[in-house]
Write an enzyme that holds these catalytic residues in place. Sequence first.
Site, PDB file in Angstrom:
ATOM      1  N   LYS A  77       0.820  -1.225   0.000  1.00 18.55           N
ATOM      2  CA  LYS A  77       0.000   0.000   0.000  1.00 18.55           C
ATOM      3  C   LYS A  77       0.848   1.265   0.000  1.00 18.55           C
ATOM      4  CE  LYS A  77      -3.925  -2.344   1.860  1.00 18.55           C
ATOM      5  NZ  LYS A  77      -4.966  -2.527   2.828  1.00 18.55           N
ATOM      6  N   ASN A  98      -4.978   1.851  -1.383  1.00 19.84           N
ATOM      7  CA  ASN A  98      -5.493   0.488  -1.583  1.00 19.84           C
ATOM      8  C   ASN A  98      -6.285   0.378  -2.880  1.00 19.84           C
ATOM      9  OD1 ASN A  98      -7.803   1.924  -0.711  1.00 19.84           O
ATOM     10  ND2 ASN A  98      -8.768   0.008  -0.120  1.00 19.84           N
ATOM     11  N   ASP A 112      -9.691   2.321   2.510  1.00 16.92           N
ATOM     12  CA  ASP A 112      -9.630   1.555   3.765  1.00 16.92           C
ATOM     13  C   ASP A 112     -10.096   2.396   4.949  1.00 16.92           C
ATOM     14  OD1 ASP A 112      -8.695  -0.904   2.882  1.00 16.92           O
ATOM     15  OD2 ASP A 112      -6.584  -0.401   3.174  1.00 16.92           O
ATOM     16  N   TYR A 219      -9.404 -11.188   8.195  1.00 20.11           N
ATOM     17  CA  TYR A 219     -10.713 -11.786   7.996  1.00 20.11           C
ATOM     18  C   TYR A 219     -10.582 -13.187   7.400  1.00 20.11           C
ATOM     19  CZ  TYR A 219      -9.909 -10.348   3.160  1.00 20.11           C
ATOM     20  OH  TYR A 219      -9.363 -10.185   1.918  1.00 20.11           O
ATOM     21  N   GLY A 240     -13.723  -8.290  10.268  1.00 19.19           N
ATOM     22  CA  GLY A 240     -12.974  -7.564   9.233  1.00 19.19           C
ATOM     23  C   GLY A 240     -13.632  -7.592   7.864  1.00 19.19           C
TER      24      GLY A 240
HETATM   25  P1  NAP Z   1       1.512  -4.889   6.952  1.00 19.25           P
HETATM   26  O1  NAP Z   1       1.575  -3.485   6.457  1.00 19.25           O
HETATM   27  O2  NAP Z   1       2.472  -5.878   6.412  1.00 19.25           O
HETATM   28  O3  NAP Z   1       1.675  -4.844   8.556  1.00 19.25           O
HETATM   29  C1  NAP Z   1       1.661  -6.040   9.288  1.00 19.25           C
HETATM   30  C2  NAP Z   1       1.566  -5.711  10.789  1.00 19.25           C
HETATM   31  O4  NAP Z   1       1.406  -6.937  11.486  1.00 19.25           O
HETATM   32  C3  NAP Z   1       2.816  -5.054  11.361  1.00 19.25           C
HETATM   33  O5  NAP Z   1       2.450  -4.236  12.427  1.00 19.25           O
HETATM   34  C4  NAP Z   1       3.610  -6.266  11.856  1.00 19.25           C
HETATM   35  O6  NAP Z   1       4.495  -5.981  12.925  1.00 19.25           O
HETATM   36  C5  NAP Z   1       2.491  -7.129  12.384  1.00 19.25           C
HETATM   37  N1  NAP Z   1       2.860  -8.547  12.394  1.00 19.25           N
HETATM   38  C6  NAP Z   1       3.110  -9.321  11.318  1.00 19.25           C
HETATM   39  N2  NAP Z   1       3.406 -10.580  11.728  1.00 19.25           N
HETATM   40  C7  NAP Z   1       3.332 -10.565  13.085  1.00 19.25           C
HETATM   41  C8  NAP Z   1       3.544 -11.536  14.085  1.00 19.25           C
HETATM   42  N3  NAP Z   1       3.918 -12.809  13.763  1.00 19.25           N
HETATM   43  N4  NAP Z   1       3.379 -11.182  15.387  1.00 19.25           N
HETATM   44  C9  NAP Z   1       3.027  -9.932  15.715  1.00 19.25           C
HETATM   45  N5  NAP Z   1       2.823  -8.946  14.813  1.00 19.25           N
HETATM   46  C10 NAP Z   1       2.967  -9.269  13.515  1.00 19.25           C
HETATM   47  O7  NAP Z   1       0.042  -5.486   6.740  1.00 19.25           O
HETATM   48  P2  NAP Z   1      -1.343  -4.681   6.704  1.00 19.25           P
HETATM   49  O8  NAP Z   1      -1.632  -4.239   5.304  1.00 19.25           O
HETATM   50  O9  NAP Z   1      -1.302  -3.667   7.781  1.00 19.25           O
HETATM   51  O10 NAP Z   1      -2.401  -5.846   7.036  1.00 19.25           O
HETATM   52  C11 NAP Z   1      -2.572  -6.340   8.361  1.00 19.25           C
HETATM   53  C12 NAP Z   1      -3.808  -7.251   8.389  1.00 19.25           C
HETATM   54  O11 NAP Z   1      -4.985  -6.475   8.144  1.00 19.25           O
HETATM   55  C13 NAP Z   1      -3.779  -8.337   7.295  1.00 19.25           C
HETATM   56  O12 NAP Z   1      -4.313  -9.531   7.831  1.00 19.25           O
HETATM   57  C14 NAP Z   1      -4.705  -7.792   6.230  1.00 19.25           C
HETATM   58  O13 NAP Z   1      -5.319  -8.802   5.458  1.00 19.25           O
HETATM   59  C15 NAP Z   1      -5.743  -7.078   7.095  1.00 19.25           C
HETATM   60  N6  NAP Z   1      -6.467  -6.032   6.363  1.00 19.25           N
HETATM   61  C16 NAP Z   1      -7.820  -6.173   6.250  1.00 19.25           C
HETATM   62  C17 NAP Z   1      -8.553  -5.225   5.586  1.00 19.25           C
HETATM   63  C18 NAP Z   1     -10.019  -5.389   5.515  1.00 19.25           C
HETATM   64  O14 NAP Z   1     -10.653  -4.795   4.612  1.00 19.25           O
HETATM   65  N7  NAP Z   1     -10.616  -6.103   6.446  1.00 19.25           N
HETATM   66  C19 NAP Z   1      -7.912  -4.125   4.996  1.00 19.25           C
HETATM   67  C20 NAP Z   1      -6.532  -4.016   5.128  1.00 19.25           C
HETATM   68  C21 NAP Z   1      -5.815  -4.990   5.804  1.00 19.25           C
HETATM   69  P3  NAP Z   1       6.035  -5.577  12.673  1.00 19.25           P
HETATM   70  O15 NAP Z   1       6.040  -4.085  12.418  1.00 19.25           O
HETATM   71  O16 NAP Z   1       6.698  -5.949  13.947  1.00 19.25           O
HETATM   72  O17 NAP Z   1       6.516  -6.372  11.488  1.00 19.25           O
END
Ligand code: NAP
Length: 276
Positions: A77, A98, A112, A219, A240
């Site tokens: 993103k 997004n 988002d 989700y 979600g």
């Molecule tokens: P991202 O930018 O890659 O960020 C991932 C986040 O999760 C970071 O804070 C990371 O921490 C943390 N993380 C990853 N693995 C971890 C672990 N094993 N233990 C603890 N923390 C962990 O991803 P994102 O785009 O923010 O997405 C995050 C989630 O939200 C995903 O599951 C995505 O599918 C979901 N999402 C859903 C929607 C929706 O419409 N419902 C929209 C957007 C995203 P670090 O900084 O320490 O690496």
Amino acid sequence: MRAWRDATREESGLRLAVIGKPVAQSLSPKMQSAALRELGVAGSYEAFEVEPEELRDCLSHLADCGFRGVNVTIPYKSPVAALCELEGSEAIETGCVNTVQFGEKWVGRNTDVAGFLHPIRTWPPGEALLIGAGGAAEAAAYALLTSGWSVSLWNRTAERAEELARRFSRFGSIQALVTPEEASADLVVSAIPAPGEENLFPVRFETLSRSAAIYDLAYAEGGTRLTRWAIEAGRRVVDGREMLVEQGALALEWWTGLTAPRPVMRAAIGLPPQEI
Ligand code: NAP
């Protein structure tokens, strides 16, 4: 799922896709394909897995092939925002995109933020504990702060939480925490992948007030392990998929100029057709 390089100019109809890595788990193709069918729009919505070093080439190729636009998911993103002309304060302020629409320019929006707020839009603002500091957490933090919530933020990598809190402090009250259990929250937002797996969710329910609600941005069809735990524990839960539908509906409306068929999109991913 085919490779993005296999897309060609010969294919007709309204062409859309989601790009990311990993992307196979995304429910967007199912949801958006159902919407296109309902609207009677000939076209397709695919998922393409993209390597980081291929991002610009992938977008150029899809634009050349006549795609109208793409959704962007984990972890692109912010890199995609850097390749687009940004439209709307949500994209400009978060630096995360997004949704992209191709044309003479590549225009990027962030749906988002509105998608996140939609299921909690009638809730009075209070104190939120936000877990994570990635792209989804940025959208959630911006949405919460600009609608009057105060935000406590915890992330596995503490420096990212501190940096996000510093950058967003101009929008309202936000602080990075050393441990998530310092917070007294009305709403806990999990913005990390699969928080119920391998006990990734860092907060024990017992430490939360009885009235604290759980909003899991991750989700799955049938709900995530975290939402199932939270329901079993008698918590108010936001799934979600509620956010997914609204961010997708807003993207579809931008690409097509048509009203998105939300009940059909909800049903396609296992939600009741009408919001509860
Ligand atoms: P991202 O930018 O890659 O960020 C991932 C986040 O999760 C970071 O804070 C990371 O921490 C943390 N993380 C990853 N693995 C971890 C672990 N094993 N233990 C603890 N923390 C962990 O991803 P994102 O785009 O923010 O997405 C995050 C989630 O939200 C995903 O599951 C995505 O599918 C979901 N999402 C859903 C929607 C929706 O419409 N419902 C929209 C957007 C995203 P670090 O900084 O320490 O690496």
